[in-house]
Design a protein around this motif. Sequence first.
Motif, PDB file in Angstrom:
ATOM      1  N   PHE A 266     -23.818  24.006 -28.509  1.00  0.00           N
ATOM      2  CA  PHE A 266     -23.530  24.970 -27.451  1.00  0.00           C
ATOM      3  C   PHE A 266     -22.032  25.048 -27.198  1.00  0.00           C
ATOM      4  N   PRO A 267     -21.528  26.288 -27.081  1.00  0.00           N
ATOM      5  CA  PRO A 267     -20.089  26.502 -26.885  1.00  0.00           C
ATOM      6  C   PRO A 267     -19.705  26.274 -25.419  1.00  0.00           C
ATOM      7  N   ILE A 268     -19.351  25.062 -25.099  1.00  0.00           N
ATOM      8  CA  ILE A 268     -19.164  24.654 -23.700  1.00  0.00           C
ATOM      9  C   ILE A 268     -18.091  25.468 -22.995  1.00  0.00           C
ATOM     10  N   GLY A 269     -17.104  25.951 -23.740  1.00  0.00           N
ATOM     11  CA  GLY A 269     -16.032  26.719 -23.118  1.00  0.00           C
ATOM     12  C   GLY A 269     -16.302  28.199 -23.007  1.00  0.00           C
ATOM     13  N   ALA A 276     -22.738  32.527 -16.095  1.00  0.00           N
ATOM     14  CA  ALA A 276     -24.185  32.448 -15.877  1.00  0.00           C
ATOM     15  C   ALA A 276     -24.545  31.210 -15.059  1.00  0.00           C
ATOM     16  N   LEU A 277     -23.902  30.093 -15.354  1.00  0.00           N
ATOM     17  CA  LEU A 277     -24.155  28.875 -14.582  1.00  0.00           C
ATOM     18  C   LEU A 277     -23.670  29.038 -13.141  1.00  0.00           C
ATOM     19  N   LYS A 278     -22.523  29.658 -12.982  1.00  0.00           N
ATOM     20  CA  LYS A 278     -21.994  29.906 -11.635  1.00  0.00           C
ATOM     21  C   LYS A 278     -23.001  30.707 -10.804  1.00  0.00           C
ATOM     22  N   GLU A 291     -19.013  19.011 -15.583  1.00  0.00           N
ATOM     23  CA  GLU A 291     -20.245  19.402 -14.894  1.00  0.00           C
ATOM     24  C   GLU A 291     -21.228  20.046 -15.858  1.00  0.00           C
ATOM     25  N   ILE A 292     -20.701  20.896 -16.740  1.00  0.00           N
ATOM     26  CA  ILE A 292     -21.578  21.564 -17.706  1.00  0.00           C
ATOM     27  C   ILE A 292     -22.238  20.536 -18.618  1.00  0.00           C
TER      28      ILE A 292
END
Length: 315
Positions: A266-269, A276-278, A291-292
């Motif tokens: 998964f491309p963490i950056g 989407a997480l926000k 956090e991710i």
Amino acid sequence: MITPGKRTQDFGFDPESGVVTMTLPASFSYSEALHYLSRSPLECLHLVEDRRIYKLLELEPLEEPVLIEISEQEQGCLLLRSVEGKPLSPSAGQAAVSYIQEWFDLKRDVTPFYVMAERDPLLSKLAEDYAGLRIIGVPDLFEALSWAVVGQQVNLTFAYTMKKRLVESYGLRKEWNGRTLWRFPKPADIASLTVEELRQLQLTTKKAEFLIGIAKLMDSGDLTKEALASAATSQEAERQLTSIRGIGPWTANYVMMRCMRDTSAFPIGDAGLQNALKASLQRTEKPSADEIRAIFEPWHPWEAYAVFYLWRSLS
């Protein structure tokens, strides 16, 4: 929550019409696939009309690409046919099935992902809302790498614009029924270019250099999908990719996710993932990288699917 069910995946072939009938796994949504494939009007490598997908596929050696129509005959069943007059041969039909299985990740048993997601407070609603969504891949390694490089640090609309210019300048063109479809350029098509030629497409000098360098590696056989697939671990595959100029961790993980089919990549950056997480976490600021990582830790080895569902929540 979708129930994977027991439907078996198989296909049949009509020798008179050359039409292939594909039986799909129960945990697949054709509507979700269409939604993803229709996300940009600038897309030039496939066409979606009236719930039908049209795509140029190279199905047999030494022959021109074949324009294939993919349609849903009924829930759980796809029809594949050539739309150019000449029916598919049995071998071409088999090749088309194999391509679509890889493109839509149809051979994967996603039951463990849904079992995990059902118990997770963040993923459960996404898995229910977008049930049957599978990672729509980019089976060709050069296309996947090029798309990732073009998309570095630009918004999605501009990335599609750059890809369209690259394809229409150096790809193979097919006219059909008043429409134009394209095949992505081969490494040899790009390896012989100069940086100045690619700069005419509004690519940066660095991206032009990166694309030409990757094309040369693939054209010479020094970089192949088969070699990457044989890496002992995901970390080793990522190391091989990031050793190439122009490929950093984001690009490597994007390619591992969509081309190499590594479900733990998964491309963490990725900005889309962060947004989407926000939204899903109802935050006012994007989560940090640490956090991710903590959020994704319980989702191993299904990080790639979690990313794809989070991306879907933005559209």
